[in-house]
Design an enzyme around this catalytic site. Sequence first.
Site, PDB file in Angstrom:
ATOM      1  N   TRP A 102       0.772  -1.207   0.335  1.00 22.12           N
ATOM      2  CA  TRP A 102       0.213   0.481   0.191  1.00 22.12           C
ATOM      3  C   TRP A 102       0.714   0.794  -0.175  1.00 22.12           C
ATOM      4  CZ3 TRP A 102      -4.054  -0.546  -1.684  1.00 22.12           C
ATOM      5  CH2 TRP A 102      -4.579  -1.764  -2.052  1.00 22.12           C
ATOM      6  N   ASP A 172      -2.649   7.204   5.739  1.00 21.95           N
ATOM      7  CA  ASP A 172      -3.524   5.841   5.452  1.00 21.95           C
ATOM      8  C   ASP A 172      -3.803   4.722   6.170  1.00 21.95           C
ATOM      9  OD1 ASP A 172      -4.732   3.690   4.157  1.00 21.95           O
ATOM     10  OD2 ASP A 172      -3.076   3.325   2.556  1.00 21.95           O
ATOM     11  N   LYS A 196     -12.779  -1.722   6.215  1.00 27.16           N
ATOM     12  CA  LYS A 196     -11.556  -3.085   6.462  1.00 27.16           C
ATOM     13  C   LYS A 196     -12.153  -2.742   8.064  1.00 27.16           C
ATOM     14  CE  LYS A 196      -8.973  -2.762   2.835  1.00 27.16           C
ATOM     15  NZ  LYS A 196      -7.953  -2.088   2.759  1.00 27.16           N
TER      16      LYS A 196
HETATM   17  C1  LIG Z   1      -7.435  -1.515   1.132  1.00 23.80           C
HETATM   18  C2  LIG Z   1      -6.257  -0.684   1.796  1.00 23.80           C
HETATM   19  C3  LIG Z   1      -6.522   0.616   0.368  1.00 23.80           C
HETATM   20  C4  LIG Z   1      -7.076   0.309  -1.013  1.00 23.80           C
HETATM   21  O1  LIG Z   1      -7.984   0.599  -0.017  1.00 23.80           O
HETATM   22  P1  LIG Z   1      -9.333   1.462  -2.003  1.00 23.80           P
HETATM   23  O2  LIG Z   1     -11.216   1.834  -0.627  1.00 23.80           O
HETATM   24  O3  LIG Z   1     -10.033   0.088  -2.293  1.00 23.80           O
HETATM   25  O4  LIG Z   1      -8.983   2.490  -2.131  1.00 23.80           O
HETATM   26  C5  LIG Z   1      -5.587   1.340   0.910  1.00 23.80           C
HETATM   27  N1  LIG Z   1      -4.652   1.310   1.595  1.00 23.80           N
HETATM   28  C6  LIG Z   1      -4.461   0.424   2.174  1.00 23.80           C
HETATM   29  C7  LIG Z   1      -3.702   0.607   3.883  1.00 23.80           C
HETATM   30  C8  LIG Z   1      -6.080  -0.705   2.711  1.00 23.80           C
HETATM   31  O5  LIG Z   1      -6.058  -1.594   3.477  1.00 23.80           O
END
Ligand SMILES: *Cc1c(COP(=O)(O)O)cnc(C)c1O
Length: 364
Positions: A102, A172, A196
């Site tokens: 990521w 993030d 998540k």
């Molecule tokens: C799942 C995830 C993403 C991507 O998220 P989307 O909502 O599909 O754009 C980005 N960063 C992390 C750490 C993630 O777990």
Amino acid sequence: MSRVFNFSAGPAILPEDVLKQAASEMTDWQGSGMSVMEMSHRGKEFISIAKKTEADLREIMKIPDSYKVLFLQGGATSQFAMVPMNLLKGKNGADYINTGQWSKKAISEAKRYCNVNVAATSEASNFSTIPPQSEWKLNPDAAYFHYTPNETIGGVEFHYIPDVGRIPLVADMSSTILSRPVDVSKFGLIYAGAQKNIGPAGLTIVIIREDLIGEVTQSTPLMFSYKTHSDNDSMYNTPPTYAWYIAGLVFEWIKRKGGLEAMAEINKRKADKLYAAIDKSNFYKNPVDPLYRSWMNVPFTLKNPELDSKFLEQAKASGLVALKGHRSVGGMRASIYNAMPEEGVEALIAFMQEFERSSSRKIL
Ligand SMILES: *Cc1c(COP(=O)(O)O)cnc(C)c1O
């Protein structure tokens, strides 16, 4: 069929209480005669849901008044672009730490907008650790510093908040937000896709310090400007109303359960149990440096990868689903977010031990 224990990395398990409440309110939300899905986002019913949801998130995370909370769309992936678009403010460089898949995606998107200084990377160790802060090569003139507190795919997690001085800290938090208390005042901006640890896919939450919200360049679409969303209380266009409502039910559930302190205690206990079971076996293995193991996503491999599909099949038959590891890593991954009950982790451990015993017997 009764409910399974769903170990998916995202979209992920939601608290059963939340789903039941949503079901009971599906066709008639609190006497309104309609579903939340059918309401105008500008009507008083939805405005009350929206305000309560934000107030509960502020309370749970102790978000200071000097921060705005935005309810957006586009996923964390859109934030990979929105962050540089909005935070560069005339500067041409930003610092990133590369700790996994990521981080890498965030870095490659940011490179479209500025010079990215990768202040440290753990790629050489196949992202099984986090480079110590003393080795980071920060650019004192960076517009911001970006990191991924929890790498959902690799299962690597920061258990501390980096100290980058006066440079705005951007995180993030998609797969770790709400897993424990965090000091929001240490951050310039926090973002997270909801699917998540918050609620359904389609909602993205941004928590941003007000002084970082400003004008963007003429060519930036208004939808990609934090100022647009901040000035319009996240209702510049139609927000993801149903996902917003479900997130609100999840925040109420967290409050009933004792808030983020209680979440942290349970999450740590769940993770400790699972890692202990993996470590004491010669059959399963987790590759991550014990200092940086994720509380939320636990990847593990089987000694004999030929048994992977049998493991997944039998796990599913025991009501334990979505354990297949990410396609880039292989093996297994158990995502054990807030909504995964401790009994789910215990059932997984019991299954793993039984699978190990029966497979070992056959090998002998
Ligand atoms: C799942 C995830 C993403 C991507 O998220 P989307 O909502 O599909 O754009 C980005 N960063 C992390 C750490 C993630 O777990």
